[in-house]
Design a protein around this motif. Sequence first.
Motif, PDB file in Angstrom:
ATOM      1  N   GLU A 256       0.983  -1.151   0.022  1.00  0.00           N
ATOM      2  CA  GLU A 256      -0.079   0.029  -0.018  1.00  0.00           C
ATOM      3  C   GLU A 256       0.797   1.259  -0.042  1.00  0.00           C
ATOM      4  O   GLU A 256       0.559   2.224  -0.685  1.00  0.00           O
ATOM      5  N   ALA A 257       1.972   1.322   1.059  1.00  0.00           N
ATOM      6  CA  ALA A 257       2.735   2.520   0.892  1.00  0.00           C
ATOM      7  C   ALA A 257       3.549   2.739  -0.453  1.00  0.00           C
ATOM      8  O   ALA A 257       3.495   3.583  -0.913  1.00  0.00           O
ATOM      9  N   SER A 258       3.681   1.585  -0.889  1.00  0.00           N
ATOM     10  CA  SER A 258       4.587   1.582  -2.320  1.00  0.00           C
ATOM     11  C   SER A 258       3.584   1.880  -3.190  1.00  0.00           C
ATOM     12  O   SER A 258       4.089   2.896  -4.299  1.00  0.00           O
ATOM     13  N   ILE A 259       2.348   1.568  -3.427  1.00  0.00           N
ATOM     14  CA  ILE A 259       1.359   2.006  -4.454  1.00  0.00           C
ATOM     15  C   ILE A 259       1.238   3.656  -4.410  1.00  0.00           C
ATOM     16  O   ILE A 259       1.193   4.508  -5.301  1.00  0.00           O
ATOM     17  N   LYS A 260       1.199   4.166  -3.037  1.00  0.00           N
ATOM     18  CA  LYS A 260       0.974   5.390  -2.781  1.00  0.00           C
ATOM     19  C   LYS A 260       2.321   6.439  -3.127  1.00  0.00           C
ATOM     20  O   LYS A 260       2.097   7.265  -3.962  1.00  0.00           O
ATOM     21  N   ALA A 261       3.514   5.859  -3.006  1.00  0.00           N
ATOM     22  CA  ALA A 261       4.696   6.424  -3.472  1.00  0.00           C
ATOM     23  C   ALA A 261       4.903   6.555  -4.953  1.00  0.00           C
ATOM     24  O   ALA A 261       5.141   7.546  -5.353  1.00  0.00           O
TER      25      ALA A 261
ATOM     26  N   PHE B 128      -1.325   0.775 -10.247  1.00  0.00           N
ATOM     27  CA  PHE B 128      -0.655  -0.283  -9.839  1.00  0.00           C
ATOM     28  C   PHE B 128      -1.442  -1.376  -9.102  1.00  0.00           C
ATOM     29  O   PHE B 128      -2.580  -0.894  -8.584  1.00  0.00           O
ATOM     30  N   SER B 129      -0.984  -2.507  -9.204  1.00  0.00           N
ATOM     31  CA  SER B 129      -1.706  -3.633  -8.322  1.00  0.00           C
ATOM     32  C   SER B 129      -0.976  -4.052  -7.248  1.00  0.00           C
ATOM     33  O   SER B 129       0.372  -4.004  -7.462  1.00  0.00           O
ATOM     34  N   PHE B 130      -1.209  -4.760  -6.218  1.00  0.00           N
ATOM     35  CA  PHE B 130      -0.340  -5.313  -5.101  1.00  0.00           C
ATOM     36  C   PHE B 130       0.684  -6.268  -5.566  1.00  0.00           C
ATOM     37  O   PHE B 130       1.849  -6.191  -5.160  1.00  0.00           O
ATOM     38  N   ARG B 131       0.358  -7.071  -6.945  1.00  0.00           N
ATOM     39  CA  ARG B 131       1.280  -7.991  -7.479  1.00  0.00           C
ATOM     40  C   ARG B 131       2.432  -7.230  -8.121  1.00  0.00           C
ATOM     41  O   ARG B 131       3.071  -7.991  -8.601  1.00  0.00           O
ATOM     42  N   ASP B 132       2.173  -6.084  -8.443  1.00  0.00           N
ATOM     43  CA  ASP B 132       3.293  -5.326  -9.268  1.00  0.00           C
ATOM     44  C   ASP B 132       4.653  -5.238  -8.166  1.00  0.00           C
ATOM     45  O   ASP B 132       5.565  -5.214  -8.687  1.00  0.00           O
ATOM     46  N   PHE B 133       4.270  -5.445  -6.875  1.00  0.00           N
ATOM     47  CA  PHE B 133       5.374  -5.037  -5.876  1.00  0.00           C
ATOM     48  C   PHE B 133       5.658  -6.592  -5.175  1.00  0.00           C
ATOM     49  O   PHE B 133       4.536  -7.354  -4.603  1.00  0.00           O
TER      50      PHE B 133
ATOM     51  N   ILE C 223      16.932  -7.335   5.840  1.00  0.00           N
ATOM     52  CA  ILE C 223      16.382  -6.434   5.522  1.00  0.00           C
ATOM     53  C   ILE C 223      15.178  -6.130   4.516  1.00  0.00           C
ATOM     54  O   ILE C 223      15.592  -6.785   3.361  1.00  0.00           O
ATOM     55  N   PRO C 224      13.873  -5.828   4.388  1.00  0.00           N
ATOM     56  CA  PRO C 224      12.970  -5.886   3.547  1.00  0.00           C
ATOM     57  C   PRO C 224      13.298  -4.817   2.581  1.00  0.00           C
ATOM     58  O   PRO C 224      13.762  -3.927   2.460  1.00  0.00           O
ATOM     59  N   GLU C 225      13.279  -5.688   0.967  1.00  0.00           N
ATOM     60  CA  GLU C 225      13.463  -4.889  -0.076  1.00  0.00           C
ATOM     61  C   GLU C 225      12.175  -5.058  -1.139  1.00  0.00           C
ATOM     62  O   GLU C 225      11.615  -6.232  -0.909  1.00  0.00           O
ATOM     63  N   LEU C 226      11.991  -3.953  -1.725  1.00  0.00           N
ATOM     64  CA  LEU C 226      10.940  -3.996  -2.584  1.00  0.00           C
ATOM     65  C   LEU C 226      11.504  -4.281  -4.097  1.00  0.00           C
ATOM     66  O   LEU C 226      12.297  -3.785  -4.673  1.00  0.00           O
ATOM     67  N   ARG C 227      10.939  -5.422  -4.654  1.00  0.00           N
ATOM     68  CA  ARG C 227      11.174  -5.980  -6.022  1.00  0.00           C
ATOM     69  C   ARG C 227      10.057  -5.549  -6.993  1.00  0.00           C
ATOM     70  O   ARG C 227       8.689  -6.019  -6.628  1.00  0.00           O
ATOM     71  N   ILE C 228      10.317  -4.811  -7.726  1.00  0.00           N
ATOM     72  CA  ILE C 228       9.306  -4.734  -8.715  1.00  0.00           C
ATOM     73  C   ILE C 228       9.195  -5.681  -9.836  1.00  0.00           C
ATOM     74  O   ILE C 228       9.761  -5.894 -10.427  1.00  0.00           O
ATOM     75  N   LYS C 229       7.930  -6.109 -10.030  1.00  0.00           N
ATOM     76  CA  LYS C 229       7.408  -7.229 -10.913  1.00  0.00           C
ATOM     77  C   LYS C 229       7.376  -6.744 -12.189  1.00  0.00           C
ATOM     78  O   LYS C 229       7.173  -7.805 -13.155  1.00  0.00           O
TER      79      LYS C 229
END
Length: 124
Positions: A51-56, A65-70, A79-85
């Motif tokens: 959700e935070a990623s979609i907002k940013a 964007f959809s949830f599964r894009d991230f 450490i958590p990392e964001l992978r863009i799909k």
Amino acid sequence: MLGIDIIKNIRIAKALERFGYHFLNRVYTEYEINLCKMNVECLSGRFAAKEASIKAFSFLSIRRFSFRDFEVVKSKNGIPELRIKDAYINDFLKAQKLKPFISISHEKEFSVAVCYITKEERIC
């Protein structure tokens, strides 16, 4: 660009109870489902991060964007990392020299996450 989200963990628990794997497969990637193993706190943190990623990312006005894009993955040091799909989003980030960072935290009944997108800078 910055996005933040907070969620009550019970919301994810109720969604799992009501919709089961349909909910899981709509929101999470296979990696995330296997990593969290139905742990509500783990799933809630990832939900908040998405959700935070979609907002940013919405500030970039690329597209919806959809949830599964991230995908929220664990780095080698945990450490958590964001992978863009999505290849288009990855190409855009690379061309603009942008890099997303996320942070997830939990406290009793809540999970919160922040996504921050910044210019990549070379550190020598």
